[in-house]
Design a protein around this motif. Structure first.
Motif, PDB file in Angstrom:
ATOM      1  N   LEU A 177       0.817  -1.204   0.000  1.00 13.68           N
ATOM      2  CA  LEU A 177       0.000   0.000   0.000  1.00 13.68           C
ATOM      3  C   LEU A 177       0.855   1.259   0.000  1.00 13.68           C
ATOM      4  O   LEU A 177       0.629   2.180  -0.797  1.00 13.68           O
ATOM      5  CB  LEU A 177      -0.936  -0.006   1.204  1.00 13.68           C
ATOM      6  N   ILE A 178       1.839   1.313   0.875  1.00 12.62           N
ATOM      7  CA  ILE A 178       2.648   2.531   0.981  1.00 12.62           C
ATOM      8  C   ILE A 178       3.539   2.705  -0.246  1.00 12.62           C
ATOM      9  O   ILE A 178       3.729   3.827  -0.737  1.00 12.62           O
ATOM     10  CB  ILE A 178       3.479   2.493   2.278  1.00 12.62           C
ATOM     11  N   SER A 179       4.086   1.617  -0.793  1.00 12.60           N
ATOM     12  CA  SER A 179       4.915   1.751  -2.003  1.00 12.60           C
ATOM     13  C   SER A 179       4.083   2.248  -3.179  1.00 12.60           C
ATOM     14  O   SER A 179       4.546   3.092  -3.963  1.00 12.60           O
ATOM     15  CB  SER A 179       5.556   0.398  -2.350  1.00 12.60           C
ATOM     16  N   GLY A 180       2.852   1.767  -3.318  1.00  9.55           N
ATOM     17  CA  GLY A 180       1.990   2.272  -4.376  1.00  9.55           C
ATOM     18  C   GLY A 180       1.654   3.729  -4.194  1.00  9.55           C
ATOM     19  O   GLY A 180       1.549   4.487  -5.176  1.00  9.55           O
ATOM     20  N   PHE A 181       1.486   4.167  -2.962  1.00 11.40           N
ATOM     21  CA  PHE A 181       1.177   5.570  -2.713  1.00 11.40           C
ATOM     22  C   PHE A 181       2.389   6.453  -3.008  1.00 11.40           C
ATOM     23  O   PHE A 181       2.247   7.547  -3.570  1.00 11.40           O
ATOM     24  CB  PHE A 181       0.732   5.747  -1.264  1.00 11.40           C
ATOM     25  N   ILE A 182       3.589   5.987  -2.630  1.00 12.71           N
ATOM     26  CA  ILE A 182       4.790   6.791  -2.883  1.00 12.71           C
ATOM     27  C   ILE A 182       5.053   6.915  -4.379  1.00 12.71           C
ATOM     28  O   ILE A 182       5.548   7.948  -4.857  1.00 12.71           O
ATOM     29  CB  ILE A 182       5.994   6.172  -2.146  1.00 12.71           C
ATOM     30  N   LYS A 183       4.704   5.886  -5.150  1.00 12.44           N
ATOM     31  CA  LYS A 183       4.880   5.976  -6.604  1.00 12.44           C
ATOM     32  C   LYS A 183       4.026   7.079  -7.215  1.00 12.44           C
ATOM     33  O   LYS A 183       4.375   7.621  -8.274  1.00 12.44           O
ATOM     34  CB  LYS A 183       4.539   4.634  -7.251  1.00 12.44           C
ATOM     35  N   ASN A 184       2.924   7.409  -6.582  1.00 12.83           N
ATOM     36  CA  ASN A 184       2.076   8.481  -7.083  1.00 12.83           C
ATOM     37  C   ASN A 184       2.603   9.866  -6.743  1.00 12.83           C
ATOM     38  O   ASN A 184       2.091  10.855  -7.260  1.00 12.83           O
ATOM     39  CB  ASN A 184       0.657   8.334  -6.527  1.00 12.83           C
ATOM     40  N   VAL A 185       3.590   9.950  -5.864  1.00 12.67           N
ATOM     41  CA  VAL A 185       4.216  11.230  -5.533  1.00 12.67           C
ATOM     42  C   VAL A 185       5.326  11.489  -6.555  1.00 12.67           C
ATOM     43  O   VAL A 185       6.257  10.690  -6.662  1.00 12.67           O
ATOM     44  CB  VAL A 185       4.791  11.215  -4.104  1.00 12.67           C
TER      45      VAL A 185
END
Length: 293
Positions: A173-181
């Motif tokens: 979840l967190i890696s997918g969110f960081i990819k959007n940054v």
């Protein structure tokens, strides 16, 4: 000299739907939506209603309404069954699991999102595959590990076990969110003189609030509700958590339904409060973390 204007093609008149037919169609669609939702809501809320009835009505009463309201069952659970101690233990385990899961998932998720290394895809597939393993299959290996480390009959065994089981989903979840940054935001911070660590805390971390809320809330709620690990790794009554403490209301030949229902109400209060506070961040965090793999 006369100018001849070409005639514009006439458009066929559009057929207008009668208002009565449109209203009937909207009415049918509303019934198709609200009837299944109402049945599902009724099926979901009836057990909670019965729990409230048993918790607040006097013992021996068979009324369908909790009247007259009494708090005798809550006093029995909180004082006679040492539920206050169980509540404190569950709160400590939940907060520790939340912190450890969030910190480790934040570091691992950043590495998965910003760095490329050999075996990265296999690593993520392996983490996903761990979600298919039931927790009951890991009881004996975990018990042997905790016994070798001297953590049996300790609340830290529950914290470590919960963190391990929550990490795979939290990392993804967190890696997918960081990819959007956008990485350009970090690069701009580096140009201004920030180190990678300082740039992460100044630029990326403030944008990860929904993801951190989603990961932390799931870690807390899962550790709060977990019964199997607390039953197997802890044997002293002073270190029992809420689910194990509730099981003590079940006697060999009788069940104290009032005390059991009152304990269930007390145990449900933190979960309800957590979801009431974080519900606006929860959907955003889950959906943003699932956009990119």
């Amino acid at each position: 000299m006369t100018l001849q204007t070409a005639e514009r093609p006439r458009l066929a008149p559009t057929a207008q739907v009668p208002r009565t037919g449109r209203k009937e169609r909207d009415r049918v669609s509303r019934w198709q939506i609200w009837v299944p939702l109402s049945l599902y809501l009724l099926f979901t809320l009836v057990p909670f209603y019965w729990m409230l009835v048993f918790a607040f009505r006097p013992r021996g009463s068979t009324s369908l309404l909790p009247w007259p309201i009494t708090f005798e069952n809550f006093e029995t659970v909180w004082n006679d069954l040492s539920f206050a101690l169980f509540f404190k233990n569950s709160l400590m385990v939940g907060i520790a699991s939340l912190v450890m899961t969030t910190v480790v998932a934040l570091a691992g998720g950043y590495a998965l999102a910003r760095y490329e290394f050999r075996g990265k895809r296999l690593f993520m597939i392996g983490m996903l595959c761990t979600q298919f393993i039931p927790g009951a299959m890991m009881l004996i290996p975990l018990f042997e590990i905790f016994r070798a480390l001297g953590l049996v009959n300790s609340l830290w065994s529950l914290v470590i076990a919960e963190t391990v089981f929550q990490l795979p989903l939290s990392l993804i979840l967190i890696s997918g969110f960081i990819k959007n940054v956008p990485v350009e935001l970090e690069q701009a911070a580096w140009v201004d003189g920030c180190t990678r660590l300082r740039g992460f805390f100044a630029v990326v971390l403030p944008l990860l609030r929904p993801a951190l809320v989603a990961v932390g809330s799931f870690a807390f709620i899962h550790s709060w509700n977990n019964f199997l690990f607390a039953l197997m790794f802890v044997s002293e009554q002073e270190k029992f958590t809420v689910p194990v403490g509730l099981s003590y209301t079940l006697g060999e030949f009788s069940v104290d339904f009032g005390a059991l229902a009152a304990g269930g109400v007390v145990a449900a209060v933190p979960v309800v409060l957590v979801f009431a506070v974080i519900q606006r961040y929860l959907v955003q965090g889950l959906s943003a973390g699932a956009v990119k793999g």
